[in-house]
Design an enzyme around this catalytic site. Structure first.
Site, PDB file in Angstrom:
ATOM      1  N   LYS A  41      73.993  18.729  88.832  1.00 53.88           N
ATOM      2  CA  LYS A  41      75.108  19.430  88.180  1.00 53.88           C
ATOM      3  C   LYS A  41      74.604  20.794  87.721  1.00 53.88           C
ATOM      4  CE  LYS A  41      76.775  20.436  84.245  1.00 53.88           C
ATOM      5  NZ  LYS A  41      77.508  21.678  84.531  1.00 53.88           N
ATOM      6  N   GLU A 101      63.621  19.525  79.456  1.00 55.28           N
ATOM      7  CA  GLU A 101      62.906  20.811  79.379  1.00 55.28           C
ATOM      8  C   GLU A 101      63.813  21.720  78.556  1.00 55.28           C
ATOM      9  OE1 GLU A 101      61.782  24.121  79.408  1.00 55.28           O
ATOM     10  OE2 GLU A 101      62.318  24.392  81.518  1.00 55.28           O
ATOM     11  N   CYS A 124      62.920  30.428  79.145  1.00 56.60           N
ATOM     12  CA  CYS A 124      62.453  29.529  78.076  1.00 56.60           C
ATOM     13  C   CYS A 124      60.997  29.792  77.732  1.00 56.60           C
ATOM     14  CB  CYS A 124      62.667  28.074  78.475  1.00 56.60           C
ATOM     15  SG  CYS A 124      62.036  27.671  80.097  1.00 56.60           S
ATOM     16  N   GLU A 179      65.179  30.915  69.112  1.00 56.81           N
ATOM     17  CA  GLU A 179      65.126  31.350  70.501  1.00 56.81           C
ATOM     18  C   GLU A 179      66.249  32.377  70.705  1.00 56.81           C
ATOM     19  OE1 GLU A 179      66.128  28.417  73.587  1.00 56.81           O
ATOM     20  OE2 GLU A 179      64.449  29.237  74.723  1.00 56.81           O
ATOM     21  N   GLY A 228      67.818  22.910  79.473  1.00 53.25           N
ATOM     22  CA  GLY A 228      68.816  23.683  78.733  1.00 53.25           C
ATOM     23  C   GLY A 228      68.436  23.756  77.269  1.00 53.25           C
ATOM     24  N   SER A 229      69.434  23.830  76.421  1.00 55.37           N
ATOM     25  CA  SER A 229      69.168  24.042  75.002  1.00 55.37           C
ATOM     26  C   SER A 229      68.659  22.763  74.332  1.00 55.37           C
ATOM     27  CB  SER A 229      70.454  24.499  74.312  1.00 55.37           C
ATOM     28  OG  SER A 229      71.456  23.529  74.468  1.00 55.37           O
ATOM     29  N   THR A 230      67.894  22.950  73.280  1.00 52.79           N
ATOM     30  CA  THR A 230      67.374  21.802  72.526  1.00 52.79           C
ATOM     31  C   THR A 230      68.537  20.995  71.946  1.00 52.79           C
ATOM     32  OG1 THR A 230      65.267  22.861  72.106  1.00 52.79           O
ATOM     33  CG2 THR A 230      65.950  21.198  70.506  1.00 52.79           C
TER      34      THR A 230
HETATM   35  P1  NDP Z   1      73.248  24.189  77.565  1.00 51.25           P
HETATM   36  O1  NDP Z   1      72.135  23.392  77.045  1.00 51.25           O
HETATM   37  O2  NDP Z   1      74.574  24.133  76.917  1.00 51.25           O
HETATM   38  O3  NDP Z   1      73.516  23.883  79.127  1.00 51.25           O
HETATM   39  C1  NDP Z   1      72.547  23.434  80.051  1.00 51.25           C
HETATM   40  C2  NDP Z   1      73.196  22.460  81.043  1.00 51.25           C
HETATM   41  O4  NDP Z   1      73.690  21.305  80.351  1.00 51.25           O
HETATM   42  C3  NDP Z   1      74.425  23.047  81.742  1.00 51.25           C
HETATM   43  O5  NDP Z   1      74.505  22.528  83.064  1.00 51.25           O
HETATM   44  C4  NDP Z   1      75.562  22.505  80.891  1.00 51.25           C
HETATM   45  O6  NDP Z   1      76.800  22.494  81.562  1.00 51.25           O
HETATM   46  C5  NDP Z   1      75.071  21.100  80.606  1.00 51.25           C
HETATM   47  N1  NDP Z   1      75.692  20.478  79.440  1.00 51.25           N
HETATM   48  C6  NDP Z   1      76.303  21.082  78.382  1.00 51.25           C
HETATM   49  N2  NDP Z   1      76.753  20.150  77.521  1.00 51.25           N
HETATM   50  C7  NDP Z   1      76.443  18.939  78.042  1.00 51.25           C
HETATM   51  C8  NDP Z   1      76.626  17.586  77.614  1.00 51.25           C
HETATM   52  N3  NDP Z   1      77.231  17.299  76.462  1.00 51.25           N
HETATM   53  N4  NDP Z   1      76.159  16.580  78.386  1.00 51.25           N
HETATM   54  C9  NDP Z   1      75.528  16.853  79.533  1.00 51.25           C
HETATM   55  N5  NDP Z   1      75.324  18.113  80.003  1.00 51.25           N
HETATM   56  C10 NDP Z   1      75.759  19.133  79.264  1.00 51.25           C
HETATM   57  O7  NDP Z   1      72.770  25.666  77.607  1.00 51.25           O
HETATM   58  P2  NDP Z   1      73.684  26.964  77.533  1.00 51.25           P
HETATM   59  O8  NDP Z   1      73.993  27.323  78.898  1.00 51.25           O
HETATM   60  O9  NDP Z   1      74.847  26.860  76.627  1.00 51.25           O
HETATM   61  O10 NDP Z   1      72.671  27.935  76.839  1.00 51.25           O
HETATM   62  C11 NDP Z   1      72.536  27.887  75.431  1.00 51.25           C
HETATM   63  C12 NDP Z   1      71.128  28.168  75.040  1.00 51.25           C
HETATM   64  O11 NDP Z   1      70.267  27.180  75.587  1.00 51.25           O
HETATM   65  C13 NDP Z   1      70.548  29.462  75.564  1.00 51.25           C
HETATM   66  O12 NDP Z   1      70.978  30.556  74.846  1.00 51.25           O
HETATM   67  C14 NDP Z   1      69.094  29.159  75.456  1.00 51.25           C
HETATM   68  O13 NDP Z   1      68.675  29.319  74.140  1.00 51.25           O
HETATM   69  C15 NDP Z   1      69.005  27.700  75.843  1.00 51.25           C
HETATM   70  N6  NDP Z   1      68.689  27.500  77.254  1.00 51.25           N
HETATM   71  C16 NDP Z   1      67.441  27.135  77.583  1.00 51.25           C
HETATM   72  C17 NDP Z   1      67.078  26.995  78.898  1.00 51.25           C
HETATM   73  C18 NDP Z   1      65.729  26.630  79.300  1.00 51.25           C
HETATM   74  O14 NDP Z   1      65.293  27.040  80.369  1.00 51.25           O
HETATM   75  N7  NDP Z   1      65.030  25.833  78.530  1.00 51.25           N
HETATM   76  C19 NDP Z   1      68.030  27.224  79.974  1.00 51.25           C
HETATM   77  C20 NDP Z   1      69.352  27.554  79.537  1.00 51.25           C
HETATM   78  C21 NDP Z   1      69.641  27.670  78.209  1.00 51.25           C
HETATM   79  P3  NDP Z   1      77.819  23.727  81.389  1.00 51.25           P
HETATM   80  O15 NDP Z   1      77.136  24.944  81.804  1.00 51.25           O
HETATM   81  O16 NDP Z   1      78.909  23.381  82.296  1.00 51.25           O
HETATM   82  O17 NDP Z   1      78.205  23.740  79.944  1.00 51.25           O
END
Ligand code: NDP
Length: 449
Positions: A150, A225, A259, A352, A203-205
């Site tokens: 996804k 991660e 990240c 972050e 994604g985000s913590t």
């Molecule tokens: P998110 O953590 O919201 O999104 C990452 C992934 O998780 C996306 O595919 C998102 O889908 C999906 N997701 C969101 N909510 C859910 C849920 N409840 N259950 C399962 N999957 C879910 O990151 P953001 O894109 O909102 O970014 C926010 C912040 O996260 C950034 O500003 C940064 O600080 C951090 N980040 C860190 C990353 C890293 O490499 N460690 C990468 C990206 C972000 P969808 O996009 O459709 O919401």
């Protein structure tokens, strides 16, 4: 609607999967996994090599999709897609190295085998869409699993294309599927449903913690991660100009949306002013502009919403140095800034940012800088710049992060483990270490008496 962040023009419309789509995809994946895992080792290894070859054949198209959808400079996109192909090649070579142990026991013979987990859901972010997805897809397939990926809602195009390219290779139907749509719907259902055995999330913590909670109902295996707030520690006896110039890629690379960004730079007091001067000079020399131009080093931020979030860090209580000039006009452009010595408790130092804002802080002693580097909820990566290898190794050992580079700002290689300590994550991606995350260990005992 998918937008180009450099122009804010419409790029594409993509379907939004619903819960029934997820359930059907999981059922297909379960069947595909059984067929895939029963294929000869040489077939599976060759299949991963064919995926690597197909990615190279489509490299330019995939790189352009990444550039247009993420706003990533084309030179970076080409490098990332090449790494995606290398990742599949690496795990093609791992298929016949997923080994167990024989264990001395009384009354028989005992050995372990590593079995596939089943169906893996890869939930990917928007900052390195194809690269991060592939770091999880390739080892999961190598271990005999099926994968549903996804992509982030705003950056799905390269992943959708990758899955089309793989579908054309005539592997078991449903082995690798892409579901586009919202995290709160598709991501949540993949986390909740019984038929998925493992979630690999980047994604985000905050969302990582939610996934952890939802997945606990079915005790799914997890690789998380998450965020980072990595430190670069620069001692006075390092090559200051080299360290400062390398800082541009370390914190402004991918427009800071990384990240592993070294967004906290601790510089020993006697060389602090020189470091800031060299860093600002080098940063101003980096071209900001059209991501399709080969000379571009910094593109726009990924979305208007993210631009707003990064802008919220520009407060009046801090001295910022303008470290570049952003283009005018449409696009989520953001000029890089250097925040000079804000208070240690400031959100610039604690949170972050995920944008091109570097924070430079002075320090005096080795013990003090180790303490400061560790004063974060995160523990992903970091760097030590020093002319004294003993000191560099002591500090690398003292920093609580999943990786540390000495006289370098690199964090990721296909061959080496990558992941975080503390609230930066759980588990390791890449290298042979990733294979542990995609197999279950089974013990078998044979009585001989
Ligand atoms: P998110 O953590 O919201 O999104 C990452 C992934 O998780 C996306 O595919 C998102 O889908 C999906 N997701 C969101 N909510 C859910 C849920 N409840 N259950 C399962 N999957 C879910 O990151 P953001 O894109 O909102 O970014 C926010 C912040 O996260 C950034 O500003 C940064 O600080 C951090 N980040 C860190 C990353 C890293 O490499 N460690 C990468 C990206 C972000 P969808 O996009 O459709 O919401």
């Amino acid at each position: 609607m998918i937008l180009n962040p450099a122009t804010q023009e419409r790029l594409a419309e993509v379907p939004e999967a619903d819960i029934a789509d997820v359930d059907r995809a999981v059922a297909r994946a379960r069947e595909a996994q059984l067929r895939w895992a029963s294929q000869p080792i040489a077939y599976r290894s060759r299949a991963l090599r064919r995926i690597a070859d197909a990615i190279r054949d489509n490299l330019e198209e995939l790189a352009l999709l990444e550039t247009d959808n993420v706003g990533k400079p084309i030179a970076d996109s080409r490098g990332e897609v090449a790494m995606v192909a290398d990742t599949f090649d690496y795990y093609a070579g791992a298929v016949d190295k997923i080994v167990g142990q024989s264990i001395p026991v009384d009354g028989g013979v005992d050995f372990t085998v590593r079995e596939p987990m089943g169906v893996v859901a890869v939930i990917a972010p928007w900052n390195f869409p194809l690269a991060i997805a592939s770091w999880n897809i390739a080892p999961a397939l190598a271990c005999g699993n099926a994968v549903i990926v996804k992509p982030a809602e705003i950056t799905p195009l390269s992943t959708m294309r990758l899955v089309e390219v793989v579908e054309a290779l005539d592997l078991p139907h449903g082995l690798l599927q892409c579901l586009t749509g919202k995290g709160s719907v598709v991501g949540h259902r993949l986390t909740d449903i019984d038929g998925v055995d493992k979630i690999s999330f980047t994604g985000s913590t905050e969302v990582g913690k939610q996934i952890s909670q939802v997945a606990s109902a079915t005790l799914k295996r997890l690789t998380l991660e998450l965020g980072g707030k990595s430190a670069s520690v620069v001692f006075a006896d390092a090559d200051i100009e080299k360290a400062a110039r390398a800082g541009v890629g370390a914190v402004f690379g991918n427009t800071g949306q990384d990240c592993c960004a070294r967004s906290r730079m601790y510089v020993q007091r006697e060389v602090f002013d020189d470091y800031v001067k060299f860093f600002a000079e080098a940063s101003r020399a980096a071209t900001i502009g059209d991501p399709r131009d080969l000379a571009t080093v910094l593109g726009p931020l990924v979305s208007a919403q993210h631009h707003e979030k990064v802008s919220s860090f520009l407060t009046d209580d801090v001295d910022f140095i303008e470290a570049g000039t952003a283009p005018e006009g449409p696009g989520n452009w953001f000029a890089p800034r250097i925040a000079v010595a804000p208070d240690r408790s400031h959100r610039l130092v604690q949170e972050e940012i995920f944008g091109p804002i570097a924070t430079v802080l002075p320090f005096d002693t080795e013990a003090e800088v180790i303490r400061e580097a560790n004063s974060s909820i995160y523990g992903l990566s970091g760097s030590v710049w020093s002319g004294d290898i003993g000191q560099a190794l002591r500090v690398a050992g003292g920093i609580r992060t999943g990786s540390v580079s000495i006289n370098s700002n690199t964090s990721v290689r296909v061959q080496t483990p990558f992941g975080g300590m503390k609230q930066s994550g759980v588990g390791r991606e890449l290298g042979l270490a990733a294979l542990d995350g995609y197999t279950e260990l089974k013990n078998i005992f044979i009585a001989t008496s």
